[in-house]
Motif scaffolding. Structure first.
Motif, PDB file in Angstrom:
ATOM      1  N   ASN A 113       0.848  -1.193   0.000  1.00  0.00           N
ATOM      2  CA  ASN A 113       0.000   0.000   0.000  1.00  0.00           C
ATOM      3  C   ASN A 113       0.881   1.240   0.000  1.00  0.00           C
ATOM      4  O   ASN A 113       1.824   1.337   0.786  1.00  0.00           O
TER       5      ASN A 113
ATOM      6  N   LEU B  54      -1.235   7.829  -1.976  1.00  0.00           N
ATOM      7  CA  LEU B  54      -1.456   8.390  -3.306  1.00  0.00           C
ATOM      8  C   LEU B  54      -0.710   9.713  -3.473  1.00  0.00           C
ATOM      9  O   LEU B  54      -0.024   9.942  -4.478  1.00  0.00           O
TER      10      LEU B  54
ATOM     11  N   LEU C 283      -2.307   4.403 -10.119  1.00  0.00           N
ATOM     12  CA  LEU C 283      -2.816   5.330  -9.108  1.00  0.00           C
ATOM     13  C   LEU C 283      -4.224   5.828  -9.412  1.00  0.00           C
ATOM     14  O   LEU C 283      -4.901   6.359  -8.521  1.00  0.00           O
TER      15      LEU C 283
ATOM     16  N   ALA D 228      -6.684   4.173  -9.556  1.00  0.00           N
ATOM     17  CA  ALA D 228      -7.593   3.427  -8.680  1.00  0.00           C
ATOM     18  C   ALA D 228      -7.997   4.246  -7.466  1.00  0.00           C
ATOM     19  O   ALA D 228      -9.077   4.052  -6.908  1.00  0.00           O
ATOM     20  N   GLY D 229      -7.148   5.164  -7.044  1.00  0.00           N
ATOM     21  CA  GLY D 229      -7.465   5.965  -5.872  1.00  0.00           C
ATOM     22  C   GLY D 229      -8.688   6.833  -6.031  1.00  0.00           C
ATOM     23  O   GLY D 229      -9.328   7.211  -5.041  1.00  0.00           O
TER      24      GLY D 229
ATOM     25  N   TYR E  73      -9.252   8.189  -2.297  1.00  0.00           N
ATOM     26  CA  TYR E  73      -8.804   7.584  -1.048  1.00  0.00           C
ATOM     27  C   TYR E  73      -7.323   7.880  -0.863  1.00  0.00           C
ATOM     28  O   TYR E  73      -6.596   8.161  -1.811  1.00  0.00           O
TER      29      TYR E  73
ATOM     30  N   ASP F  12      -4.858   5.796   0.155  1.00  0.00           N
ATOM     31  CA  ASP F  12      -3.893   4.735  -0.104  1.00  0.00           C
ATOM     32  C   ASP F  12      -4.324   3.871  -1.284  1.00  0.00           C
ATOM     33  O   ASP F  12      -5.533   3.657  -1.505  1.00  0.00           O
ATOM     34  N   VAL F  13      -3.328   3.362  -2.018  1.00  0.00           N
ATOM     35  CA  VAL F  13      -3.576   2.472  -3.150  1.00  0.00           C
ATOM     36  C   VAL F  13      -2.614   1.302  -3.043  1.00  0.00           C
ATOM     37  O   VAL F  13      -1.419   1.491  -2.787  1.00  0.00           O
ATOM     38  N   ASN F  14      -3.123   0.088  -3.258  1.00  0.00           N
ATOM     39  CA  ASN F  14      -2.259  -1.089  -3.333  1.00  0.00           C
ATOM     40  C   ASN F  14      -1.742  -1.211  -4.757  1.00  0.00           C
ATOM     41  O   ASN F  14      -2.532  -1.288  -5.712  1.00  0.00           O
TER      42      ASN F  14
ATOM     43  N   ARG G 250      -4.397  -2.867  -7.102  1.00  0.00           N
ATOM     44  CA  ARG G 250      -5.037  -1.601  -7.470  1.00  0.00           C
ATOM     45  C   ARG G 250      -6.329  -1.366  -6.692  1.00  0.00           C
ATOM     46  O   ARG G 250      -7.326  -0.879  -7.241  1.00  0.00           O
TER      47      ARG G 250
ATOM     48  N   ALA H 241      -8.052   0.664  -3.574  1.00  0.00           N
ATOM     49  CA  ALA H 241      -7.828   1.901  -2.835  1.00  0.00           C
ATOM     50  C   ALA H 241      -8.664   1.911  -1.571  1.00  0.00           C
ATOM     51  O   ALA H 241      -9.752   1.330  -1.517  1.00  0.00           O
TER      52      ALA H 241
END
Length: 645
Positions: free
Chosen positions: A274, A277, A311, A313-314, A323, A325-327, A331, A333
């Motif tokens: 994680n 972002l 990113l 995905a955030g 959000y 945080d993004v994994n 992907r 968030a």
């Protein structure tokens, strides 16, 4: 036919002195002699002529063919050195480290003449024989023999004096966007290395820090210079990527190309981790984009696009407010574990980078995703243009009970209002309007003066905007530079007056400490009974090698041309050398109050190389290096071009 001896052929072809000299007589004589020859003799002569002609053609071909070593050398320049153009941040809620031991920027924590050369003066410890040959060989190039020869040619040129500056190297081909025109004139950049003693000292400090990082934390996010280990926050080589444009600007070619190859060969986003972002955008994407614009190296552009795609995905929240945080791998968030909210400064300080990415890859999705956040925040209720520091992705609403501050978690919202307006050719009015309203709100609601020396500082607002708290983070010291930048672009002159007053206060938070270094947080006295202008709590006395004051000094010097700001910066730089330099780098310290016991923290943040030393280097330049009307610096000090809209 009569056989004529071979030697007589040439005798009979020679005109007799008594013979008529006309062309006709010669032609008849030659034809007669040729006819006297036997078939065998004629064949022999024709074959001899053919051999002579063939030999001449072959000789001419070799004479004009390019030298293989020069071809290999040119390939090396094109593939490896095309990056060089011709002349052409912030931590954590108090008492809580929210991302391990690393600090979040907006959080508070307790021809051979054309070949590149490396200056002996800049790098006295680097001998030509120690240059890594891998760095010199072009990927996918010619034969090993030619590559080795070209590498030797380059080594021989590197050892020559006088040094050829970066500004004299071969012009790189920059791929310009097809939909938007940049206002930046790359050829005006003068990246010739340090020009004076102060800049040289900054380069020496950078090399000292970089050598520690390279030796003990290569490819990791941060260096722990005392324990001689590395530290990972996101596992993305933050220090290395944050430093790319710093090395480029300083002319440190060997270090730059070695780091460049690590990005090309080792930087991977396929990790189950994680990441924040905001921090990943300003440090990693910002660093890649800046390196691309300075060098023209397509690899950086591709890496930035790969990261930006992940990113995105955030932004997949109900409101479009991202959000935190993004994994990277899956992907997915989400918000931080301790809160459903995102930080206002985080969600509004990614627009410069996402917009620039859209422009260089001709894909509007990045710009639209980030710009929708700015449009949304524009519609939300505020306190005279001032914003609370928390916003909820689920609803898109501010948490109105949050603190209003120009420090941690609020700072760069205001910075990016102005810089987005500049980046887009000053065409988006609501960005400028929101910025102007916010600065009026700061002046009317937050600015206050101390009783003793009448120093200007910025308060915080608590309890839904009802209570003033006379406390100012070091992070607030970015504001003078932002105010001055606005004036340069035509905004009200009184902004510059406020900038000068506030920057003087920031300078004194350094000068009045026993170490000459500023604490993370300063409290100010406004009471009539006060004996001093400000004071520091022991828990707030740490210094994290932050850049904000140096950043503002650079802006004020470049805009006002007052060398006083360079002198203030030199004082601060000397204090960094004295109290934060250790054997293998630089370290944050826990106390600026006790020169005898600074309690080193064993951590060198990526922004020290990416921002603090870069701003020192720019501040000490004899002449401005970047035109602030054609370049805009992101909040991590990565320069990006200004577009026409």
């Amino acid at each position: 036919m009569e056989n004529v001896p071979y030697t007589s052929i040439f005798v009979t072809n020679t005109p007799d002195s008594s013979q008529d000299s006309s062309g006709t007589s010669k032609s008849i004589s030659c034809r007669r002699n040729w006819n006297r020859l036997s078939r065998l003799q004629k064949s022999f002569i024709l074959m001899l002529l053919l051999i002579v002609v063939s030999f001449c053609l072959i000789t001419t071909t070799f004479t004009w063919a390019p030298d293989p070593s020069s071809v290999a050398e040119d390939d090396l320049l094109r593939n490896k050195f095309h990056a060089l153009p011709m002349s052409h941040q912030k931590p954590s809620v108090a008492g809580r480290d929210t991302h391990g031991s690393a600090f979040s920027r907006n959080q508070r924590v307790p021809s051979k003449a054309g070949l590149p050369t490396i200056s002996r003066q800049l790098q006295p410890d680097i001998e030509p024989s120690r240059i890594n040959q891998h760095q010199l060989l072009a990927p996918g190039g010619r034969s090993q023999e030619l590559q080795h020869q070209a590498a030797e040619d380059i080594r021989s040129v590197i050892s020559l004096d006088p040094v050829i500056p970066i500004s004299k190297l071969r012009k790189r081909q920059t791929k310009k966007p097809t939909i938007i025109t940049m206002q930046t004139d790359y050829h005006r950049l003068k990246l010739d290395g340090p020009q004076n003693h102060r800049q040289q000292e900054v380069v020496n400090a950078f090399l000292h820090a970089w050598n520690g990082y390279r030796s003990f934390a290569w490819g990791q996010d941060h260096l722990r210079p005392i324990s001689k280990t590395g530290q990972d926050w996101f596992g993305l080589g933050l220090t290395l990527i944050d430093s790319l444009d710093t090395m480029y600007i300083m002319g440190l070619q060997k270090e730059y190309f070695e780091a460049r190859d690590w990005v090309d060969n080792s930087l991977s986003f396929d990790v189950n981790r994680n990441v924040n972002l905001f921090e990943t955008t300003i440090r990693v994407m910002g660093g890649l984009l800046s390196a691309y614009h300075l060098s023209g190296d397509e690899m950086f552009r591709q890496k930035a696009e790969d990261l930006g795609t992940i990113l995105l995905a955030g932004f997949k929240s109900p409101s479009g407010v991202p959000y935190s945080d993004v994994n990277l791998r899956n992907r997915a968030a989400h918000g931080p574990s301790w809160s459903p909210d995102s930080t206002t400064s985080e969600v509004t300080t990614i627009q410069l980078e996402f917009r620039d990415l859209s422009r260089i890859v001709n894909n509007p999705i990045f710009e639209e995703s980030a710009m929708n956040v700015s449009r949304h925040v524009h519609t939300l209720p505020k306190i005279h243009g001032l914003v609370p520091i928390h916003i909820t992705p689920g609803t898109g609403a501010f948490r109105m009970t949050s603190v209003v501050t120009l420090g941690a978690r609020g700072d760069s919202y205001y910075e990016y209002l102005l810089k987005q307006w500049i980046q887009t050719g000053k065409k988006i009015d609501f960005l400028k309007d929101d910025y102007l309203l916010a600065i009026e709100g700061i002046q009317n609601r937050l600015v206050q003066r101390t009783h003793v020396s009448n120093l200007t500082f910025i308060n915080e607002l608590e309890n839904n905007g009802q209570v003033l708290r006379p406390k100012m983070d070091h992070l607030v010291c970015y504001l003078p530079g932002t105010l001055a930048l606005g004036v340069l672009h035509g905004l009200p002159q009184w902004h510059l007056d406020l900038a000068k007053e506030l920057l003087y206060t920031c300078y004194l938070t350094y000068k009045r400490q026993p170490t000459g270094l500023s604490p993370e947080i300063t409290f100010f006295n406004t009471e009539d009974s006060a004996k001093q202008d400000f004071w520091v709590k022991h828990n707030d006395a740490h210094n994290l090698l932050r850049p904000e004051t140096v950043e503002s000094l650079w802006y004020l010097w470049q805009i006002t041309e007052d060398k006083m700001y360079q002198d203030w910066g030199w004082e601060i730089f000397q204090s960094f050398l004295k109290y934060t330099r250790v054997e293998h780098g630089f370290t944050s310290i826990s106390s600026v109050l006790n020169p005898e016991n600074t309690r080193p923290r064993d951590m060198m943040e990526s922004f020290f190389l990416g921002e603090t030393l870069k701003y020192f280097y720019l501040l000490f330049s004899d002449k401005p290096i970047f035109d602030l009307k054609t370049w805009v610096f992101n909040t991590e000090a990565h320069p990006l071009p200004v577009y026409d809209h």
